[in-house]
Design a protein around this motif. Sequence first.
Motif, PDB file in Angstrom:
ATOM      1  N   ALA A   1       0.823  -1.212   0.000  1.00  0.00           N
ATOM      2  CA  ALA A   1       0.000   0.000   0.000  1.00  0.00           C
ATOM      3  C   ALA A   1       0.857   1.261   0.000  1.00  0.00           C
ATOM      4  CB  ALA A   1      -0.936   0.002   1.207  1.00  0.00           C
ATOM      5  N   GLU A   2       2.033   1.206   0.633  1.00  0.00           N
ATOM      6  CA  GLU A   2       2.940   2.349   0.626  1.00  0.00           C
ATOM      7  C   GLU A   2       3.650   2.479  -0.721  1.00  0.00           C
ATOM      8  OE1 GLU A   2       5.703   2.644   3.801  1.00  0.00           O
ATOM      9  OE2 GLU A   2       4.198   2.340   5.371  1.00  0.00           O
ATOM     10  N   LEU A   3       3.980   1.355  -1.331  1.00  0.00           N
ATOM     11  CA  LEU A   3       4.669   1.394  -2.623  1.00  0.00           C
ATOM     12  C   LEU A   3       3.819   2.085  -3.684  1.00  0.00           C
ATOM     13  CD1 LEU A   3       6.201  -2.213  -2.799  1.00  0.00           C
ATOM     14  CD2 LEU A   3       7.441  -0.068  -2.414  1.00  0.00           C
ATOM     15  N   THR A   4       2.513   1.917  -3.589  1.00  0.00           N
ATOM     16  CA  THR A   4       1.642   2.502  -4.618  1.00  0.00           C
ATOM     17  C   THR A   4       1.733   4.019  -4.658  1.00  0.00           C
ATOM     18  OG1 THR A   4      -0.263   2.649  -3.112  1.00  0.00           O
ATOM     19  CG2 THR A   4      -0.006   0.604  -4.368  1.00  0.00           C
ATOM     20  N   ASP A   5       2.153   4.631  -3.561  1.00  0.00           N
ATOM     21  CA  ASP A   5       2.217   6.095  -3.497  1.00  0.00           C
ATOM     22  C   ASP A   5       3.536   6.668  -4.000  1.00  0.00           C
ATOM     23  OD1 ASP A   5      -0.337   6.201  -2.362  1.00  0.00           O
ATOM     24  OD2 ASP A   5       0.450   5.992  -0.328  1.00  0.00           O
ATOM     25  N   LEU A   6       4.503   5.812  -4.298  1.00  0.00           N
ATOM     26  CA  LEU A   6       5.815   6.302  -4.721  1.00  0.00           C
ATOM     27  C   LEU A   6       5.812   6.631  -6.204  1.00  0.00           C
ATOM     28  CD1 LEU A   6       8.208   3.898  -2.790  1.00  0.00           C
ATOM     29  CD2 LEU A   6       7.249   6.092  -2.070  1.00  0.00           C
ATOM     30  N   PRO A   7       6.468   7.719  -6.594  1.00  0.00           N
ATOM     31  CA  PRO A   7       6.488   8.113  -8.013  1.00  0.00           C
ATOM     32  C   PRO A   7       7.161   7.053  -8.878  1.00  0.00           C
ATOM     33  CG  PRO A   7       7.982   9.480  -6.697  1.00  0.00           C
ATOM     34  CD  PRO A   7       7.213   8.654  -5.738  1.00  0.00           C
ATOM     35  N   GLY A   8       6.473   6.706  -9.955  1.00  0.00           N
ATOM     36  CA  GLY A   8       7.013   5.701 -10.863  1.00  0.00           C
ATOM     37  C   GLY A   8       6.445   4.318 -10.634  1.00  0.00           C
ATOM     38  N   LEU A   9       5.731   4.127  -9.524  1.00  0.00           N
ATOM     39  CA  LEU A   9       5.169   2.811  -9.247  1.00  0.00           C
ATOM     40  C   LEU A   9       3.657   2.806  -9.513  1.00  0.00           C
ATOM     41  CD1 LEU A   9       7.207   1.687  -6.106  1.00  0.00           C
ATOM     42  CD2 LEU A   9       7.320   0.783  -8.412  1.00  0.00           C
TER      43      LEU A   9
ATOM     44  N   PRO B   1      -0.395   1.431  -8.321  1.00  0.00           N
ATOM     45  CA  PRO B   1      -0.960   0.147  -7.873  1.00  0.00           C
ATOM     46  C   PRO B   1      -0.492  -1.070  -8.673  1.00  0.00           C
ATOM     47  CG  PRO B   1      -2.646   1.838  -7.935  1.00  0.00           C
ATOM     48  CD  PRO B   1      -1.438   2.433  -8.584  1.00  0.00           C
ATOM     49  N   ALA B   2      -0.515  -0.992  -9.993  1.00  0.00           N
ATOM     50  CA  ALA B   2      -0.183  -2.172 -10.813  1.00  0.00           C
ATOM     51  C   ALA B   2       1.264  -2.600 -10.616  1.00  0.00           C
ATOM     52  CB  ALA B   2      -0.454  -1.878 -12.282  1.00  0.00           C
ATOM     53  N   ARG B   3       2.185  -1.646 -10.687  1.00  0.00           N
ATOM     54  CA  ARG B   3       3.595  -1.988 -10.536  1.00  0.00           C
ATOM     55  C   ARG B   3       3.920  -2.391  -9.108  1.00  0.00           C
ATOM     56  NH1 ARG B   3       5.743   3.174 -14.062  1.00  0.00           N
ATOM     57  NH2 ARG B   3       5.538   2.235 -16.134  1.00  0.00           N
ATOM     58  N   ALA B   4       3.296  -1.739  -8.137  1.00  0.00           N
ATOM     59  CA  ALA B   4       3.527  -2.107  -6.737  1.00  0.00           C
ATOM     60  C   ALA B   4       3.059  -3.534  -6.483  1.00  0.00           C
ATOM     61  CB  ALA B   4       2.799  -1.137  -5.810  1.00  0.00           C
ATOM     62  N   CYS B   5       1.926  -3.909  -7.042  1.00  0.00           N
ATOM     63  CA  CYS B   5       1.424  -5.275  -6.877  1.00  0.00           C
ATOM     64  C   CYS B   5       2.340  -6.288  -7.559  1.00  0.00           C
ATOM     65  CB  CYS B   5       0.006  -5.395  -7.438  1.00  0.00           C
ATOM     66  SG  CYS B   5      -1.260  -4.582  -6.437  1.00  0.00           S
ATOM     67  N   ALA B   6       2.833  -5.947  -8.754  1.00  0.00           N
ATOM     68  CA  ALA B   6       3.742  -6.854  -9.463  1.00  0.00           C
ATOM     69  C   ALA B   6       5.027  -7.054  -8.673  1.00  0.00           C
ATOM     70  CB  ALA B   6       4.048  -6.300 -10.850  1.00  0.00           C
ATOM     71  N   LEU B   7       5.540  -5.975  -8.088  1.00  0.00           N
ATOM     72  CA  LEU B   7       6.768  -6.057  -7.314  1.00  0.00           C
ATOM     73  C   LEU B   7       6.553  -6.894  -6.057  1.00  0.00           C
ATOM     74  CD1 LEU B   7       9.679  -5.098  -7.261  1.00  0.00           C
ATOM     75  CD2 LEU B   7       8.936  -3.030  -6.087  1.00  0.00           C
ATOM     76  N   ALA B   8       5.450  -6.652  -5.348  1.00  0.00           N
ATOM     77  CA  ALA B   8       5.149  -7.419  -4.137  1.00  0.00           C
ATOM     78  C   ALA B   8       4.950  -8.898  -4.464  1.00  0.00           C
ATOM     79  CB  ALA B   8       3.905  -6.853  -3.447  1.00  0.00           C
ATOM     80  N   ALA B   9       4.299  -9.179  -5.593  1.00  0.00           N
ATOM     81  CA  ALA B   9       4.074 -10.567  -5.997  1.00  0.00           C
ATOM     82  C   ALA B   9       5.390 -11.267  -6.320  1.00  0.00           C
ATOM     83  CB  ALA B   9       3.141 -10.627  -7.199  1.00  0.00           C
ATOM     84  N   ALA B  10       6.306 -10.549  -6.987  1.00  0.00           N
ATOM     85  CA  ALA B  10       7.606 -11.141  -7.309  1.00  0.00           C
ATOM     86  C   ALA B  10       8.391 -11.453  -6.048  1.00  0.00           C
ATOM     87  CB  ALA B  10       8.399 -10.189  -8.201  1.00  0.00           C
ATOM     88  N   LEU B  11       8.342 -10.553  -5.075  1.00  0.00           N
ATOM     89  CA  LEU B  11       9.036 -10.795  -3.801  1.00  0.00           C
ATOM     90  C   LEU B  11       8.444 -12.010  -3.096  1.00  0.00           C
ATOM     91  CD1 LEU B  11       9.336  -7.128  -2.528  1.00  0.00           C
ATOM     92  CD2 LEU B  11      11.202  -8.582  -3.323  1.00  0.00           C
ATOM     93  N   GLU B  12       7.129 -12.141  -3.121  1.00  0.00           N
ATOM     94  CA  GLU B  12       6.486 -13.280  -2.471  1.00  0.00           C
ATOM     95  C   GLU B  12       6.832 -14.586  -3.184  1.00  0.00           C
ATOM     96  OE1 GLU B  12       4.332 -15.493   0.259  1.00  0.00           O
ATOM     97  OE2 GLU B  12       5.101 -13.430   0.347  1.00  0.00           O
ATOM     98  N   LEU B  13       6.932 -14.552  -4.500  1.00  0.00           N
ATOM     99  CA  LEU B  13       7.335 -15.747  -5.244  1.00  0.00           C
ATOM    100  C   LEU B  13       8.730 -16.189  -4.828  1.00  0.00           C
ATOM    101  CD1 LEU B  13       6.062 -14.995  -8.865  1.00  0.00           C
ATOM    102  CD2 LEU B  13       5.319 -16.881  -7.390  1.00  0.00           C
TER     103      LEU B  13
END
Length: 224
Positions: A66-74, A76-88
């Motif tokens: 939820a915090e990543l989504t607020d960062l410039p350049g990320l 919701p979509a990119r933040a979710c992809a990044l979080a999903a990759a970390l979880e994988l």
Amino acid sequence: MHIRDWPLDERPREKLLARGPGSLSDAELLAIFLGSGLRGRDAVATARDLLTRHGPLRSLLERPPAELTDLPGLGPARACALAAALELGTRMLHASLARGDAIGDPEAAGRYFTQRLRGRPHEVFAALFLDTRHRVLAFEELFQGSVDSAEVHPREVARRALALNATALIVGHNHPSGCPEPSAADRAVTQRLKQALALVDVRLLDHFVIGDGPAQSMAARGWV
């Protein structure tokens, strides 16, 4: 200049395919996730800016999605992809040391403890319980403490080893400060554990200290 205008051997995706992901910098890896940069900037420049303003990499990636989504350049979509990759990556590491798997690589155990304990706000002491063939029986977090210490009871560790019918174990704990250097207290606890476990014929194989960077092995230093 767009990334597509860069020389082929300097583009992040082409470099990854040719040389492997380990050849990429933190910014280049992050840029692959971004795909494109902010207006007037390519993905690598945007990634570098993210790391400069909100990094280093560990601090950035430990943020809740939820915090990543607020960062410039990320967003919701990119933040979710990044979080999903970390979880994988986390699940792959857990699967490599699933119940019944043998510990053949000491560094794998260190990486496992790193994944489980790094980033905790308080010290956590945990153990991997193993059978006679060094197959994983269980991973348990046994003690939790303050921001700079956790009281470890060797008798309780021995009791759990007997309850699980373990013949060997690897222990580890984190340093919330980020400094992975084992302290004098860490060395003393290791010796008390080794002595207590020896009384019930259980071997202590290693004690990892988790901070920034690779896990520090006490066995590798001759302290186990």
